[in-house]
Design an enzyme around this catalytic site. Structure first.
Site, PDB file in Angstrom:
ATOM      1  CB  SER A  35      -3.293  30.695  -3.358  1.00  0.00           C
ATOM      2  OG  SER A  35      -2.251  30.392  -2.438  1.00  0.00           O
TER       3      SER A  35
HETATM    4  N1  SAH Z   1      -1.002  26.056  -0.219  1.00  0.00           N
HETATM    5  C1  SAH Z   1      -2.074  26.186   0.880  1.00  0.00           C
HETATM    6  C2  SAH Z   1      -2.020  27.718   1.366  1.00  0.00           C
HETATM    7  C3  SAH Z   1      -1.285  27.935   2.530  1.00  0.00           C
HETATM    8  S1  SAH Z   1      -1.328  29.461   3.001  1.00  0.00           S
HETATM    9  C4  SAH Z   1      -3.336  25.868   0.147  1.00  0.00           C
HETATM   10  O1  SAH Z   1      -3.421  25.426  -0.869  1.00  0.00           O
HETATM   11  O2  SAH Z   1      -4.530  25.754   1.118  1.00  0.00           O
HETATM   12  C5  SAH Z   1       0.470  29.388   3.831  1.00  0.00           C
HETATM   13  C6  SAH Z   1       0.464  28.546   4.952  1.00  0.00           C
HETATM   14  O3  SAH Z   1       1.675  28.293   5.454  1.00  0.00           O
HETATM   15  C7  SAH Z   1      -0.287  28.543   6.127  1.00  0.00           C
HETATM   16  O4  SAH Z   1      -1.193  27.353   6.402  1.00  0.00           O
HETATM   17  C8  SAH Z   1       0.487  28.658   7.593  1.00  0.00           C
HETATM   18  O5  SAH Z   1      -0.034  28.067   8.488  1.00  0.00           O
HETATM   19  C9  SAH Z   1       1.824  27.937   6.896  1.00  0.00           C
HETATM   20  N2  SAH Z   1       2.986  28.533   7.433  1.00  0.00           N
HETATM   21  C10 SAH Z   1       3.319  29.552   8.154  1.00  0.00           C
HETATM   22  N3  SAH Z   1       4.513  29.459   8.523  1.00  0.00           N
HETATM   23  C11 SAH Z   1       5.067  28.355   8.246  1.00  0.00           C
HETATM   24  C12 SAH Z   1       6.221  27.676   8.699  1.00  0.00           C
HETATM   25  N4  SAH Z   1       7.250  28.576   9.216  1.00  0.00           N
HETATM   26  N5  SAH Z   1       6.531  26.562   8.238  1.00  0.00           N
HETATM   27  C13 SAH Z   1       5.432  25.830   7.772  1.00  0.00           C
HETATM   28  N6  SAH Z   1       4.295  26.384   7.257  1.00  0.00           N
HETATM   29  C14 SAH Z   1       3.905  27.565   7.741  1.00  0.00           C
END
Ligand code: SAH
Length: 201
Positions: free
Chosen positions: A55
């Site tokens: 983000s």
């Molecule tokens: N907070 C992170 C950004 C994450 S983007 C950072 O600082 O880099 C959202 C993330 O959620 C992605 O890595 C994706 O793979 C994960 N995601 C998607 N669906 C999910 C699920 N059902 N359970 C856990 N993680 C999930």
């Protein structure tokens, strides 16, 4: 503008001094792919591995302020991704439990956070929609992946005065960043701002 100036400007917009200190002590450039290091401090989301995105820093800062993490808190995070938000939370909380569905992302975040010296983070690879896989109660829960509707399974893992922050909205529609406050078992919901996050996989 140099990346340092940008980082400093972002940090200055953070009201809470503890959040500002945590934010300033985590180098975002370590969490983005090597070819994007120079853009690490521009205020926009960036692609990381496995079709995920980290983000934009101002939103990470804002969400962290809303979460109001205290030093004794146990925090649950859904969507480890690069581990950037995890690192900031780990500086503010007693401990962070973080769930990521992509094995590759979880493993590289784990490796990096260990290398950076964090010892209060536990990782789980799996579906975060159902919360931590063992019975648990958290003071704070944050999701950086959007839920199609209110994250009931997460709210069930909030302790009696807990707070949860999650983007909510069916895919393809406007999502709202929702704040859930639990007081003596009763949950108050507030919609904070419209946001765009990846949906649950
Ligand atoms: N907070 C992170 C950004 C994450 S983007 C950072 O600082 O880099 C959202 C993330 O959620 C992605 O890595 C994706 O793979 C994960 N995601 C998607 N669906 C999910 C699920 N059902 N359970 C856990 N993680 C999930």
């Amino acid at each position: 503008m140099t990346k340092y100036l940008q980082a400093e400007q972002l940090a200055r917009s953070i009201q809470d001094p503890k959040v500002r200190a945590a934010f300033s002590s985590v180098d975002r450039s370590r969490f983005v792919p090597a070819d994007l290091r120079l853009s690490a401090w521009s205020d926009r989301p960036l692609p990381i591995a496995d079709n995920a995105t980290i983000s934009q820093p101002s939103l990470v800062a804002e969400m962290t302020e809303w979460l109001n993490v205290q030093p004794g808190h146990k925090v649950l995070e859904i969507g480890t991704g690069s581990g950037y938000q995890t690192a900031i939370l780990a500086r503010l909380a007693h401990s962070v439990s973080t769930i990521e569905i992509s094995e590759a992302l979880s493993q590289s975040a784990q490796q990096l956070l260990e290398e950076l010296g964090y010892t209060n983070i536990r990782f789980h690879i799996g579906d975060g929609a159902t919360g931590w896989p063992e019975p648990a109660a958290f003071d704070r829960i944050i999701s950086t992946v959007a839920f199609p509707s209110h994250p009931e399974r997460l709210l069930a893992q909030l302790n009696s005065h807990g707070r949860c922050l999650a983007p909510v909205g069916p895919p393809g529609t406007t999502q709202w960043l929702m704040l859930y406050d639990k007081q003596d078992g009763k949950i108050t919901k507030s919609a904070l701002i419209p946001v765009r996050f990846l949906g649950l996989r």
